[in-house]
Design a protein around this motif. Structure first.
Motif, short mmCIF file in Angstrom:
data_model
loop_
_atom_site.label_atom_id
_atom_site.label_comp_id
_atom_site.label_asym_id
_atom_site.label_seq_id
_atom_site.Cartn_x
_atom_site.Cartn_y
_atom_site.Cartn_z
N PHE A 54 27.09 -0.07 31.90
CA PHE A 54 28.48 -0.51 31.33
C PHE A 54 28.41 -1.75 30.51
O PHE A 54 29.09 -1.91 29.69
N VAL A 55 27.83 -2.76 31.29
CA VAL A 55 27.68 -4.23 30.53
C VAL A 55 27.17 -4.15 29.09
O VAL A 55 27.61 -4.76 28.17
N ASP A 56 25.94 -3.34 28.99
CA ASP A 56 25.36 -3.31 27.77
C ASP A 56 26.11 -2.77 26.84
O ASP A 56 26.17 -2.86 25.33
N LEU A 57 27.07 -1.74 27.14
CA LEU A 57 27.84 -0.89 26.20
C LEU A 57 28.98 -1.97 25.88
O LEU A 57 29.49 -1.62 24.62
N LEU A 58 29.43 -2.62 26.80
CA LEU A 58 30.72 -3.72 26.16
C LEU A 58 30.12 -4.49 25.13
O LEU A 58 30.76 -4.74 24.09
N VAL A 59 29.00 -4.99 25.29
CA VAL A 59 28.28 -6.06 24.42
C VAL A 59 28.01 -5.22 23.10
O VAL A 59 28.32 -5.98 22.05
N LEU A 60 27.66 -4.00 23.19
CA LEU A 60 27.50 -3.25 21.98
C LEU A 60 28.82 -3.09 21.09
O LEU A 60 28.96 -3.39 20.06
N GLY A 61 29.84 -2.76 22.01
CA GLY A 61 31.29 -2.54 21.27
C GLY A 61 31.69 -3.93 20.77
O GLY A 61 32.20 -3.77 19.71
N ASP A 62 31.56 -5.00 21.54
CA ASP A 62 32.15 -6.11 21.03
C ASP A 62 31.36 -6.57 19.78
O ASP A 62 31.80 -7.15 18.53
N SER A 63 30.22 -6.28 19.93
CA SER A 63 29.19 -6.83 18.57
C SER A 63 29.36 -5.82 17.47
O SER A 63 29.47 -6.41 16.32
N LEU A 64 29.63 -4.74 17.64
CA LEU A 64 30.13 -3.70 16.50
C LEU A 64 31.35 -4.36 15.82
O LEU A 64 31.37 -4.17 14.68
N VAL A 65 32.37 -4.58 16.58
CA VAL A 65 33.48 -5.14 15.81
C VAL A 65 33.25 -6.31 15.16
O VAL A 65 33.68 -6.57 14.16
N HIS A 66 32.55 -7.34 16.06
CA HIS A 66 32.34 -8.47 15.35
C HIS A 66 31.33 -8.40 13.95
O HIS A 66 31.79 -9.28 13.13
N ALA A 67 30.67 -7.36 13.95
CA ALA A 67 29.79 -7.28 12.63
C ALA A 67 30.58 -6.52 11.43
O ALA A 67 29.95 -6.43 10.58
#
Length: 296
Positions: free
Chosen positions: A128-141
């Motif tokens: 769950f935590v790593d997927l949230l990090v992925l999602g936030d960073s995909l948006v930021h990128a």
């Protein structure tokens, strides 16, 4: 010739096999080479593998996430995809079969799954935590938008309900994995969700600084201090001065480190909850909630 090249490409360019085994070149993996003094990028390596493996059509999963500029746990293999059922005999490549053609885009001349597609693909395996990090960073990128993620279907995928829950927590403006982790820790503990990268403006409207996570109505700031602050002493000193200025203006600053998030999450939650209580916002901590994602 390409920075990373196959044996076939080397021979076509007039480089003999004995030369490839010499000091001038080095093998990156089976059948892939570069000059001995080169430092090839992941993009160049993936491009070479796509040229070498006709069964592979595009980059996907962890490899796509990296090429899109997102943050994801590193994988020991390169992940490539195909819309036909094919296999790879290479130990350094995992080939994924897509029954339905995925949505694709391009990065650095390489065809990759889109941000939303990559998020959906990895939702079946990332915590769950790593997927949230992925999602936030995909948006930021800039690899996807919140709206594109909201339109993504997770139906008929394993862990679909968890993926939808993570997707609902993805936010724009998150600049580091620890902002994602801290925000999830607080929300999971039943605390109100803080604003991300909240701007502090002066009387003229100029942004004086941005706070990683903030409850502006209560003047509570939560910031993460990592090792990079030690390595960038000038920025660190500037941050300290600006914190002092805001504290003089009535702000409470709570500074967290990686130890607080990974080893002492209960203490981190309590510090924020205490600050909210002191500012007149009655807050109780859901210890069961945050323990679903964080170990104390």
């Amino acid at each position: 010739m390409h920075q990373v090249f196959t044996r076939k490409e080397a021979l076509a360019a007039g480089i003999e096999g004995r030369q490839l085994r010499g000091r001038r070149y080095r093998a990156l993996s089976r059948g892939l080479y570069c000059r001995a003094d080169a430092a090839p990028s992941e993009t160049q390596i993936v491009a070479a593998l796509l040229r070498k493996l006709p069964a592979a059509e595009f980059a996907c999963r962890q490899t796509a996430a990296v090429l899109l500029g997102a943050v994801v746990p590193r994988s020991s293999v390169v992940h490539l995809g195909s819309v036909e059922r094919r296999s790879s005999k290479r130990d350094d490549v995992q080939l994924h079969w897509y029954r339905k053609p995925p949505t694709l885009t391009e990065r650095g001349g390489i065809v990759v799954t889109t941000g939303a597609q990559t998020f959906a693909d990895l939702s079946t395996e990332l915590p769950f935590v790593d997927l949230l990090v992925l999602g936030d960073s995909l948006v930021h990128a800039g690899a996807m938008t919140i709206e594109q993620l909201a339109e993504t279907s997770f139906d008929h995928r394993p862990r679909a309900s968890s993926a939808r829950a993570v997707a609902s927590l993805v936010r724009a403006g998150v600049e580091s994995p620890y902002e994602s982790r801290t925000r999830l820790l607080l929300v999971s503990a039943g605390l109100p969700e803080p604003l991300v990268n909240h701007p502090i403006r002066d009387d003229t409207g100029h942004v004086r600084r941005r706070i990683d996570l903030a409850y502006p109505e209560f003047k509570i700031a939560i910031e993460y201090d990592g090792r990079h602050h030690i390595e960038r002493e000038g920025q660190w000193r500037s941050d300290i001065r600006r914190r002092e200025e805001l504290e003089a203006d009535g702000w409470i600053f709570i500074v967290l480190t990686s130890r607080d998030i990974h080893r002492q999450p209960a203490d981190a939650v309590s510090r924020v909850a205490d600050a909210l209580n002191r500012r007149g916002h009655p807050t109780s901590v859901d210890h069961v909630g945050w323990r679903r994602h964080f170990a104390s």
